[in-house]
Scaffold this motif. Structure first.
Motif, PDB file in Angstrom:
ATOM      1  N   VAL A  35       0.841  -1.191   0.000  1.00 53.29           N
ATOM      2  CA  VAL A  35       0.000   0.000   0.000  1.00 53.29           C
ATOM      3  C   VAL A  35       0.878   1.243   0.000  1.00 53.29           C
ATOM      4  CG1 VAL A  35      -1.719   1.328   1.294  1.00 53.29           C
ATOM      5  CG2 VAL A  35      -1.870  -1.169   1.205  1.00 53.29           C
ATOM      6  N   ASP A  36       0.642   2.160  -0.919  1.00 49.86           N
ATOM      7  CA  ASP A  36       1.398   3.409  -0.984  1.00 49.86           C
ATOM      8  C   ASP A  36       0.687   4.466  -0.141  1.00 49.86           C
ATOM      9  OD1 ASP A  36       3.317   2.369  -2.728  1.00 49.86           O
ATOM     10  OD2 ASP A  36       2.081   2.823  -4.477  1.00 49.86           O
ATOM     11  N   ALA A  37       0.879   4.411   1.158  1.00 54.34           N
ATOM     12  CA  ALA A  37       0.227   5.354   2.067  1.00 54.34           C
ATOM     13  C   ALA A  37       0.998   6.670   2.112  1.00 54.34           C
ATOM     14  CB  ALA A  37       0.131   4.756   3.463  1.00 54.34           C
ATOM     15  N   ALA A  38       0.294   7.735   2.457  1.00 51.07           N
ATOM     16  CA  ALA A  38       0.899   9.063   2.522  1.00 51.07           C
ATOM     17  C   ALA A  38       1.361   9.384   3.938  1.00 51.07           C
ATOM     18  CB  ALA A  38      -0.102  10.120   2.056  1.00 51.07           C
ATOM     19  N   LEU A  39       2.436  10.128   4.043  1.00 49.89           N
ATOM     20  CA  LEU A  39       2.968  10.601   5.317  1.00 49.89           C
ATOM     21  C   LEU A  39       2.553  12.055   5.532  1.00 49.89           C
ATOM     22  CD1 LEU A  39       5.035  10.150   7.737  1.00 49.89           C
ATOM     23  CD2 LEU A  39       6.725  11.215   6.236  1.00 49.89           C
ATOM     24  N   PHE A  40       2.106  12.378   6.731  1.00 53.49           N
ATOM     25  CA  PHE A  40       1.889  13.775   7.121  1.00 53.49           C
ATOM     26  C   PHE A  40       3.167  14.222   7.821  1.00 53.49           C
ATOM     27  CE2 PHE A  40      -0.771  16.726  10.107  1.00 53.49           C
ATOM     28  CZ  PHE A  40      -0.228  17.850   9.493  1.00 53.49           C
ATOM     29  N   PRO A  41       4.098  14.848   7.102  1.00 50.88           N
ATOM     30  CA  PRO A  41       5.418  15.139   7.683  1.00 50.88           C
ATOM     31  C   PRO A  41       5.371  16.028   8.921  1.00 50.88           C
ATOM     32  CG  PRO A  41       5.464  15.380   5.294  1.00 50.88           C
ATOM     33  CD  PRO A  41       4.025  15.251   5.688  1.00 50.88           C
TER      34      PRO A  41
END
Length: 271
Positions: free
Chosen positions: A247-253
Motif C-alpha cells: 500500500v502506498d500510504a501518505a505521510l503527514f510530515p
C-alpha cells in the motif's frame, strides 16, 4: 513487496560479501537522545556511515512544518554524496530504537528518488557479525537526487488539510496515552486529529524489533491511507509497514507538532 522494503541481517551479510556491496547508513536516533554518534562510534555494522536524523534528514529552517521538517533535495544530495552514495548504489539503513531512524531515512531517500533503499529488519540487534568502532570516512559519492521538493517527491505526503479529510483512514502512530491526550511530553497541546485511529508504531514490530508478518501488518493497519505521529518520524514506520503490504500510504510530515501548533485546528481526546 517485503523484500523491496526490508533486508534481513543474513541477507545483508551476503550483500556485503558480494561484488556490489550496499552503502550502509547508521541512523541512530531517539526522542530523548537524538544524537546517536557516540553509540555509532562505539560499535556499528562494518562500513556503515553515521547519519544524523536531526541535522541531515531534517531542515529546521523550514517554518510552520512541525519539529522535523523534511530536508530539501539539494541539501540531501550534498549529504548523500558525503555518505559515499553513488548513482545506482543499493542503500541499507538501520537504527537501534524501534525502527524510527531507519524508517525516516528510508522514507526521505526514497522520496528523493533513490530507487533501492531498504531497512535492516530488526535493526542493529539483528546483526550477529562483528562490529566496527570509530567513524567511517568514505570516498565522496556522485548520487543525483531527482526530487528536490520532498513534500512533492516520489512518495505521497499529506498537508494538514489533507489529513483532516481522512477520518478513520488516518493512522496516529504515537503511544496510546499521547493519542488519548493523557500526556504530552513534547508538543504544547495534548490529543489527536479528530477521526484518526491509533496504531502505535511499536505495535507493528515483534518482540525482537522486526516487522511483524505481512498478514498481521495488513490486519493492524486496515484501510489506512495516511499516517502521522509527533513530528513525522515514527509515522514513517507505519508507512514502511504499509509498503511491505503493498500500500502506498501518505505521510503527514508535520504531524501532531504542526497540527497542534495551529490554534484553528480541532483537537480530539480520549480513545
Amino acid at each position: 513487496m517485503r523484500s523491496e522494503v526490508l533486508v534481513t541481517a543474513s541477507e545483508l551479510e551476503q550483500l556485503i560479501a558480494g561484488d556490489a556491496p550496499p552503502r550502509i547508513l547508521d541512523v541512530r536516533w531517539q526522542l530523548t537522545e537524538p544524537d546517536g554518534r557516540a553509540a555509532y562510534e562505539a560499535g556499528h555494522v562494518p562500513g556503515a556511515v553515521y547519519v544524523s536524523l536531526d541535522d541531515e534528514l531534517t531542515d529546521h529552517g523550514v517554518p510552520d512544518r512541525g519539529r522535523h521538517p523534511l530536508p530539501s533535495g539539494d541539501a540531501l544530495e550534498v549529504a548523500a554524496r558525503r555518505w559515499g552514495i553513488r548513482d545506482g548504489d543499493a542503500v541499507v539503513v538501520y537504527d537501534d530504537w524501534n525502527r524510527a531512524g531507519s524508517a525516516r531515512a528510508w522514507w526521505v531517500l526514497t522520496a528523493a528518488g533513490l530507487a533501492d533503499v531498504r531497512i535492516l529488519d530488526g535493526g542493529l540487534a539483528a546483526w550477529t557479525g562483528a562490529l566496527e568502532t570509530g567513524a567511517a570516512h568514505p570516498e565522496a559519492g556522485d548520487v543525483t537526487v531527482t526530487h528536490h521538493d520532498l513534500y512533492a517527491g516520489a512518495l505521497p505526503t499529506l498537508s494538514a488539510d489533507d489529513a483532516a479529510t481522512l477520518g478513520s483512514r488516518l493512522t496516529d502512530a504515537r503511544a496510546p496515552e499521547r493519542f488519548r491526550g493523557e500526556v504530552e511530553p513534547v508538543d504544547p497541546v495534548a490529543g489527536h486529529i479528530p477521526g484518526a485511529v491509533n496504531v502505535p508504531s511499536t505495535s507493528l514490530l515483534d518482540g525482537a524489533g522486526a516487522f511483524r508478518p505481512t498478514d498481521e501488518l495488513a490486519e493492524a493497519l486496515g484501510d489506512t491511507a495516511g499516517a502521522y505521529c509527533g513530528s513525522g518520524v515514527t509515522a514513517a514506520v507505519a508507512v514502511a509497514a504499509l509498503a511491505v503490504v503493498g500500500v502506498d500510504a501518505a505521510l503527514f510530515p508535520g504531524s501532531w507538532s504542526q497540527w497542534s501548533g495551529d490554534p484553528s485546528r480541532p483537537v480530539a481526546t480520549g480513545g
